[in-house]
Design a protein around this motif. Structure first.
Motif, PDB file in Angstrom:
ATOM      1  N   PRO A  52     -11.163 -13.311 -40.857  1.00  0.00           N
ATOM      2  CA  PRO A  52     -11.666 -12.766 -39.845  1.00  0.00           C
ATOM      3  C   PRO A  52     -10.673 -11.642 -39.334  1.00  0.00           C
ATOM      4  N   VAL A  53     -11.334 -10.691 -38.816  1.00  0.00           N
ATOM      5  CA  VAL A  53     -10.826  -9.474 -38.025  1.00  0.00           C
ATOM      6  C   VAL A  53     -10.368  -9.947 -36.690  1.00  0.00           C
ATOM      7  N   TYR A  54      -9.012  -9.834 -36.548  1.00  0.00           N
ATOM      8  CA  TYR A  54      -8.418 -10.197 -34.967  1.00  0.00           C
ATOM      9  C   TYR A  54      -8.324  -9.201 -34.301  1.00  0.00           C
ATOM     10  N   GLN A  55      -8.756  -9.202 -32.920  1.00  0.00           N
ATOM     11  CA  GLN A  55      -8.317  -7.856 -32.117  1.00  0.00           C
ATOM     12  C   GLN A  55      -7.533  -8.346 -31.147  1.00  0.00           C
ATOM     13  N   ARG A  56      -6.468  -7.513 -30.851  1.00  0.00           N
ATOM     14  CA  ARG A  56      -5.327  -7.819 -30.005  1.00  0.00           C
ATOM     15  C   ARG A  56      -5.885  -7.415 -28.637  1.00  0.00           C
ATOM     16  N   TRP A  57      -5.364  -8.346 -27.553  1.00  0.00           N
ATOM     17  CA  TRP A  57      -5.486  -7.829 -26.321  1.00  0.00           C
ATOM     18  C   TRP A  57      -4.497  -6.861 -25.782  1.00  0.00           C
ATOM     19  N   SER A  58      -4.797  -5.898 -25.073  1.00  0.00           N
ATOM     20  CA  SER A  58      -4.201  -4.706 -24.573  1.00  0.00           C
ATOM     21  C   SER A  58      -3.392  -5.038 -23.548  1.00  0.00           C
ATOM     22  N   PHE A  59      -2.395  -4.382 -23.185  1.00  0.00           N
ATOM     23  CA  PHE A  59      -1.493  -4.730 -22.038  1.00  0.00           C
ATOM     24  C   PHE A  59      -2.415  -4.427 -20.644  1.00  0.00           C
ATOM     25  N   SER A  60      -3.191  -3.698 -20.682  1.00  0.00           N
ATOM     26  CA  SER A  60      -4.284  -3.567 -19.246  1.00  0.00           C
ATOM     27  C   SER A  60      -5.082  -4.694 -19.198  1.00  0.00           C
ATOM     28  N   ASP A  61      -5.584  -5.155 -20.437  1.00  0.00           N
ATOM     29  CA  ASP A  61      -6.511  -6.512 -20.302  1.00  0.00           C
ATOM     30  C   ASP A  61      -5.580  -7.509 -19.789  1.00  0.00           C
ATOM     31  N   ALA A  62      -4.368  -7.770 -20.150  1.00  0.00           N
ATOM     32  CA  ALA A  62      -3.705  -9.134 -19.921  1.00  0.00           C
ATOM     33  C   ALA A  62      -3.611  -8.790 -18.164  1.00  0.00           C
ATOM     34  N   VAL A  63      -3.268  -7.445 -17.612  1.00  0.00           N
ATOM     35  CA  VAL A  63      -3.171  -7.202 -16.284  1.00  0.00           C
ATOM     36  C   VAL A  63      -4.352  -7.773 -15.622  1.00  0.00           C
ATOM     37  N   GLN A  64      -5.665  -7.204 -16.055  1.00  0.00           N
ATOM     38  CA  GLN A  64      -6.652  -7.579 -15.262  1.00  0.00           C
ATOM     39  C   GLN A  64      -7.267  -8.871 -15.505  1.00  0.00           C
TER      40      GLN A  64
END
Length: 162
Positions: free
Chosen positions: A60-72
């Motif tokens: 599977p293709v994994y997407q990484r969480w961005s820093f701004s997503d973690a903040v949100q």
């Protein structure tokens, strides 16, 4: 059984077997060798089969969480914690983002596709990272670690070991 070998085809006419010369006055098309389409089809089928096998083997293709997503995500958790006094679940965060998208508001996460399971795993990872940072004496020295740590402290608190 003895293995069979293919015999090379013999030319059917002497004109097809004769090499052409530049000074020849015969039709130059007579010297062309015509391949049957089945040879090309076999090669194309083999290439397609190997491509599809390679496609099936990929993970599977994994997407990484961005820093701004973690903040949100932490911002939603912290706001709900201040409002209700309890830490909400990851599924609450998922519903908060998907309900916002259904009402036509622009999505607040940069990650295009995410499931409830993805959000729950991210919340769990953020919580584990926070408690690991507390045990080691505070946030790391990477960019944004202090912001993540401060928001996590609002959500889980340094003394709140749920």
């Amino acid at each position: 059984m003895a293995p069979t070998t293919k015999k090379p085809r013999s030319p059917t006419s002497s004109r097809a077997a004769a090499p052409s010369s530049p000074n020849s006055s015969t039709n130059s098309n007579a010297d062309l060798v015509i391949l049957s389409s089945s040879d090309d089809d076999d090669r194309a089928a083999a290439a397609a089969a190997s491509t599809s096998r390679n496609r099936e083997r990929r993970g599977p293709v994994y997407q990484r969480w961005s820093f701004s997503d973690a903040v949100q995500i932490l911002t939603v958790l912290a706001a709900k914690r201040r409002q209700s006094g309890r830490v909400p679940s990851g599924s609450y965060v998922f519903r908060a983002f998907t309900q916002q998208q259904q009402h036509g508001d622009p999505p607040r996460l940069k990650r295009a596709k995410f499931t409830a399971h993805d959000v729950i795993k991210k919340v769990s990872y953020l919580k584990a990272s926070f408690f690991k940072a507390v045990e080691s004496g505070g946030p790391g020295d990477q960019n944004g670690d202090q912001i993540i740590y401060d928001l996590s402290r609002q959500v889980w608190g340094a003394d709140d070991q749920e």
